[in-house]
Design a protein around this motif. Structure first.
Motif, PDB file in Angstrom:
ATOM      1  N   GLY A 152     -14.760   7.455  30.257  1.00 12.98           N
ATOM      2  CA  GLY A 152     -13.388   7.804  29.912  1.00 12.98           C
ATOM      3  C   GLY A 152     -13.294   9.184  29.296  1.00 12.98           C
ATOM      4  O   GLY A 152     -14.131   9.578  28.483  1.00 12.98           O
ATOM      5  N   GLY A 153     -12.305   9.938  29.727  1.00 12.64           N
ATOM      6  CA  GLY A 153     -12.129  11.290  29.221  1.00 12.64           C
ATOM      7  C   GLY A 153     -12.812  12.349  30.053  1.00 12.64           C
ATOM      8  O   GLY A 153     -12.505  13.542  29.924  1.00 12.64           O
ATOM      9  N   ALA A 154     -13.762  11.937  30.906  1.00 13.18           N
ATOM     10  CA  ALA A 154     -14.445  12.868  31.794  1.00 13.18           C
ATOM     11  C   ALA A 154     -13.743  12.889  33.140  1.00 13.18           C
ATOM     12  O   ALA A 154     -13.130  11.907  33.550  1.00 13.18           O
ATOM     13  N   PRO A 155     -13.819  13.997  33.864  1.00 21.19           N
ATOM     14  CA  PRO A 155     -13.252  14.006  35.214  1.00 21.19           C
ATOM     15  C   PRO A 155     -13.921  12.928  36.061  1.00 21.19           C
ATOM     16  O   PRO A 155     -15.136  12.748  36.000  1.00 21.19           O
ATOM     17  N   PRO A 156     -13.162  12.174  36.828  1.00 25.23           N
ATOM     18  CA  PRO A 156     -13.779  11.125  37.655  1.00 25.23           C
ATOM     19  C   PRO A 156     -14.684  11.736  38.710  1.00 25.23           C
ATOM     20  O   PRO A 156     -14.414  12.834  39.231  1.00 25.23           O
TER      21      PRO A 156
ATOM     22  N   ALA B 281     -16.459  22.545  38.092  1.00 21.88           N
ATOM     23  CA  ALA B 281     -16.322  21.086  38.190  1.00 21.88           C
ATOM     24  C   ALA B 281     -17.584  20.348  37.762  1.00 21.88           C
ATOM     25  O   ALA B 281     -17.563  19.114  37.641  1.00 21.88           O
ATOM     26  N   GLY B 282     -18.698  21.071  37.541  1.00 19.09           N
ATOM     27  CA  GLY B 282     -19.923  20.423  37.090  1.00 19.09           C
ATOM     28  C   GLY B 282     -21.096  20.555  38.014  1.00 19.09           C
ATOM     29  O   GLY B 282     -22.185  20.039  37.723  1.00 19.09           O
ATOM     30  N   LEU B 283     -20.943  21.243  39.156  1.00 21.35           N
ATOM     31  CA  LEU B 283     -22.049  21.465  40.088  1.00 21.35           C
ATOM     32  C   LEU B 283     -22.489  22.915  39.981  1.00 21.35           C
ATOM     33  O   LEU B 283     -21.982  23.800  40.678  1.00 21.35           O
ATOM     34  N   GLY B 284     -23.459  23.175  39.090  1.00 21.35           N
ATOM     35  CA  GLY B 284     -24.021  24.500  38.970  1.00 21.35           C
ATOM     36  C   GLY B 284     -24.918  24.826  40.145  1.00 21.35           C
ATOM     37  O   GLY B 284     -25.118  24.021  41.063  1.00 21.35           O
TER      38      GLY B 284
ATOM     39  N   VAL C 194     -25.130  12.976  41.622  1.00 23.08           N
ATOM     40  CA  VAL C 194     -24.505  12.386  40.429  1.00 23.08           C
ATOM     41  C   VAL C 194     -24.834  13.323  39.266  1.00 23.08           C
ATOM     42  O   VAL C 194     -25.833  13.143  38.566  1.00 23.08           O
ATOM     43  N   PRO C 195     -24.046  14.358  39.063  1.00 21.47           N
ATOM     44  CA  PRO C 195     -24.411  15.389  38.079  1.00 21.47           C
ATOM     45  C   PRO C 195     -24.579  14.820  36.677  1.00 21.47           C
ATOM     46  O   PRO C 195     -23.743  14.044  36.191  1.00 21.47           O
ATOM     47  N   ILE C 196     -25.646  15.220  36.029  1.00 21.74           N
ATOM     48  CA  ILE C 196     -25.991  14.705  34.710  1.00 21.74           C
ATOM     49  C   ILE C 196     -24.924  15.044  33.673  1.00 21.74           C
ATOM     50  O   ILE C 196     -24.648  14.257  32.758  1.00 21.74           O
ATOM     51  N   THR C 197     -24.277  16.195  33.809  1.00 21.07           N
ATOM     52  CA  THR C 197     -23.299  16.626  32.801  1.00 21.07           C
ATOM     53  C   THR C 197     -22.035  15.777  32.822  1.00 21.07           C
ATOM     54  O   THR C 197     -21.342  15.671  31.806  1.00 21.07           O
ATOM     55  N   LEU C 198     -21.737  15.169  33.978  1.00 19.55           N
ATOM     56  CA  LEU C 198     -20.524  14.355  34.092  1.00 19.55           C
ATOM     57  C   LEU C 198     -20.772  12.880  33.823  1.00 19.55           C
ATOM     58  O   LEU C 198     -19.807  12.112  33.671  1.00 19.55           O
TER      59      LEU C 198
ATOM     60  N   ARG D 144     -22.529  12.373  28.983  1.00 16.28           N
ATOM     61  CA  ARG D 144     -21.330  11.874  28.325  1.00 16.28           C
ATOM     62  C   ARG D 144     -21.486  10.411  27.910  1.00 16.28           C
ATOM     63  O   ARG D 144     -21.040  10.013  26.827  1.00 16.28           O
ATOM     64  N   TYR D 145     -22.127   9.616  28.774  1.00 17.68           N
ATOM     65  CA  TYR D 145     -22.285   8.197  28.447  1.00 17.68           C
ATOM     66  C   TYR D 145     -23.160   8.014  27.213  1.00 17.68           C
ATOM     67  O   TYR D 145     -22.822   7.231  26.315  1.00 17.68           O
ATOM     68  N   VAL D 146     -24.277   8.712  27.155  1.00 16.99           N
ATOM     69  CA  VAL D 146     -25.189   8.551  26.026  1.00 16.99           C
ATOM     70  C   VAL D 146     -24.507   8.959  24.721  1.00 16.99           C
ATOM     71  O   VAL D 146     -24.637   8.271  23.692  1.00 16.99           O
ATOM     72  N   ALA D 147     -23.779  10.059  24.740  1.00 16.50           N
ATOM     73  CA  ALA D 147     -23.084  10.494  23.520  1.00 16.50           C
ATOM     74  C   ALA D 147     -22.089   9.426  23.059  1.00 16.50           C
ATOM     75  O   ALA D 147     -22.016   9.109  21.861  1.00 16.50           O
ATOM     76  N   ARG D 148     -21.328   8.876  23.999  1.00 22.67           N
ATOM     77  CA  ARG D 148     -20.346   7.856  23.612  1.00 22.67           C
ATOM     78  C   ARG D 148     -21.035   6.581  23.132  1.00 22.67           C
ATOM     79  O   ARG D 148     -20.584   5.950  22.170  1.00 22.67           O
ATOM     80  N   ALA D 149     -22.119   6.184  23.805  1.00 21.45           N
ATOM     81  CA  ALA D 149     -22.834   4.976  23.393  1.00 21.45           C
ATOM     82  C   ALA D 149     -23.405   5.141  21.993  1.00 21.45           C
ATOM     83  O   ALA D 149     -23.382   4.202  21.185  1.00 21.45           O
TER      84      ALA D 149
END
Length: 615
Positions: free
Chosen positions: A303-307, A374-377, A514-518, A522-527
């Motif tokens: 949630g809060g991240a671009p889908p 968008a997250g793809l470097g 499946v870019p790690i930044t998206l 984000r999941y680990v920080a929220r968890a």
């Protein structure tokens, strides 16, 4: 009234028609009602057959030639299973000599035992998902353990065998699998034929998937896109039902030691990619019954991240153009045809004001910058270049748009569909030989295995741009179809895990799919903000598909991710056996790709877990 919605009632009332249904009481608290598993099938795999490789062994799994069907149009259940296992191994693991499998990590010794399989259904779903349990003969009922996995991507029921099967069976554990509502149960809408419980094609009987579609609908339907169930919203429940089925299968396998429950059985959840996402979704369920979770490169919506759908549609639209702005691309190389197609895409995007610039070079730079934003470097773009060459981005976007919007076959809001093709590549009716291969070889998202994507709005010129823009608009606009798709996305957003379940998340920094930044970042920080027990391994020089390391240029750039999955499982297992062995800790892993030499364990720089002083 759709009788499929009431199959659980029919199962109780008419058990003989289901081959002996069984009402299964949940072995651990469930998010819904008691689960019906039907029809139960039990098969033995010993001698020239086994659980882990179907008797093929490492040499046959390395072969690019699939195990043969004696009758190409009518495989036996044993032949279909053998080819499915061959395909599942080759789609996930790097088995090339020198790649490390069997020497540095993993092994492929024969594992005799039994398999139990059935269909399960989450509450409210129209269609079932497959569940399968492998019980090795060396299973010790006095030291009971169960590994539970969901297939990666949209693969069939054996799709996690290279991960969960390899580790779990080697440790004497039973292994439970789910296809999490997707899988390779394709249905031929013209011939009215699907796939039976045993993997063989049929026109009727206990079919795994019969789509709800108008009689005038033609082509090929598959469960992920056309079930109308939005399976991603239920990934966690799919995994928990696989666990429940695993415990009940153990009751059947060892009746004298029953009941097997989550309280008396060590239960580990593991998965990669979409399977990793399913593991994290199951970790949200209170009192789920899992003792620990290991998730690799998880496709997880935060949630809060671009889908991710937004990124996928942007990549499908822009990447053929953007790749022209990058040097040092891995194969498939930017040969003349690809460069020509990319230049045409740049020009079309410029005309549609999707990119800026007066020439191809400037337009490519504009596309590249949009993907970076968008997250793809650049590193992720290089790793994901193959997906553009294989038209994966568009196929994924079409499938997920259909699933999120709960659209049935023939009703895609952007006019897409799927059809069979002949050896010459021309669309036409599926042959019996092609149908016989789908369950064993299909990836769960065509194109592939003789099924291709059809663009219904491309026009006579075959212009893909209108369809791609339509797909992108479904995630951004405010029409009725777009609202349906976005509602489906919202259903798939992850919550936070339970604090009681230790979790290890592993992700390649260079992941181009499946870019790690998206996702994991984000999941680990929220968890962690929610107080979860979570360790995070970020692996440099790792991308999404170990199987690509068979190509020389890829193995010169990247390391496999599977060794880190197995190492994390080893460390979690050691902790559960003896808490003096600490849980894994965070790590930024700095490995060295093998290039042209055999992989050595030291090159992987696998993190170690702490051990209490004095041990």
């Amino acid at each position: 009234m759709d009788l499929r919605r009431y199959a659980h009632v029919l199962c109780i009332a008419l058990p003989l028609s289901w081959g002996g249904c069984r009402v299964a009481i949940a072995a651990a608290p469930d998010a819904g009602a008691a689960t019906v598993f039907a029809p139960w099938r039990e098969t033995a795999h010993r001698g020239s057959d086994d659980l882990l490789s179907a008797g093929l062994g490492i040499d046959a799994l390395r072969s690019p030639t699939a195990p043969r069907f004696a009758n190409p149009a009518r495989p036996t259940a044993e032949e279909a299973r053998r080819r499915a296992i061959w395909s599942s191994w080759r789609g996930i693991a790097d088995l090339t000599p020198g790649g490390g499998f069997g020497d540095v990590y993993g092994h492929l010794q024969a594992v005799p035992g039994r398999e139990f399989s059935a269909y399960a259904r989450v509450p409210g779903a129209t269609h079932p998902h497959r569940v399968l349990v492998q019980v090795p003969d060396r299973f010790d009922a006095a030291r009971r353990c169960l590994v539970v996995a969901a297939s990666s991507g949209s693969r069939g029921i054996h799709g996690a065998i290279a991960v969960a099967g390899r580790w779990g069976l080697a440790h004497g554990c039973a292994v439970a699998y789910t296809d999490k509502g997707a899988g390779s149960d394709y249905y031929d809408l013209d011939a009215r034929m699907g796939v039976q419980a045993d993997g063989t094609p049929a026109a009727d009987g206990e079919l795994a998937f019969v789509p709800i579609a108008p009689a005038t609908t033609h082509g090929i339907a598959f469960k992920h896109a056309h079930s109308g169930d939005n399976p991603e919203a239920d990934w966690g429940r799919h995994l928990q039902q696989a666990m429940q089925f695993g415990l009940q299968a153990l009751d059947r396998a060892y009746p004298d030691a029953a009941p097997f429950t989550a309280a008396t059985t060590r239960v580990l959840g593991v998965g990669v990619s979409n399977g990793g996402g399913a593991v994290l979704r199951a970790a949200e369920i209170e009192d789920s019954g899992f003792d620990a979770m290991v998730a690799g490169e998880p496709n997880i919506s935060v949630g809060g991240a671009p889908p991710l759908y937004d990124l996928v549609t942007q990549a499908a639209l822009l990447m053929p153009c953007a790749l022209l702005a990058l040097e040092d691309l891995p194969p498939p190389p930017m040969h003349a045809a690809a460069r020509h197609d990319g230049a045409r895409r740049c020009a079309a995007l410029a005309s549609a004001r999707e990119v800026q610039g007066d020439d191809t070079a400037a337009q490519a730079l504009s596309a590249r910058q949009q993907l970076a934003d968008a997250g793809l470097g650049d590193d992720a773009l290089r790793a994901g270049a193959f997906a553009s060459g294989l038209d994966m981005w568009r196929a994924i976007a079409v499938t997920y748009a259909s699933a999120y919007g709960r659209h049935v076959a023939g009703a895609h809001p952007c006019g897409y569909g799927f059809t069979a093709v002949g050896p010459d590549g021309a669309p036409g009716p599926a042959t019996a030989e092609a149908r016989a291969r789908w369950w064993s070889e299909g990836s769960g998202i065509p194109p592939g295995s003789g099924v291709v994507l059809v663009d219904g709005i491309a026009g006579a010129a075959g212009d893909p741009l209108p369809g791609l823009q339509c797909l992108r608009a479904l995630g951004r606009d405010d029409g009725a179809d777009a609202r349906r798709v976005r509602a489906g996305m919202a259903e798939a957003v992850a919550g936070v895990p339970q604090r009681s379940v230790p979790i290890v998340v592993i992700h390649g920094v260079d992941d181009g799919l499946v870019p790690i930044t998206l996702t994991s970042d984000r999941y680990v920080a929220r968890a962690r903000d929610a107080g979860a027990q979570i360790a995070y391994w970020r692996v440099n020089k790792a991308q999404h598909f170990d199987t690509l390391l068979a190509a020389p240029d890829y193995r010169a750039r990247y390391v496999p991710l599977l060794p880190y999955m197995f190492a994390a499982l080893d460390q979690v297992w050691a902790h559960l056996e003896d808490p003096a062995h600490g849980l894994p800790r965070d790590a930024l892993v700095q490995p060295t790709p093998r290039a042209g030499n055999p992989l050595q364990r030291g090159q992987l720089a696998i993190p170690t877990a702490p051990v209490r002083a004095g041990r």
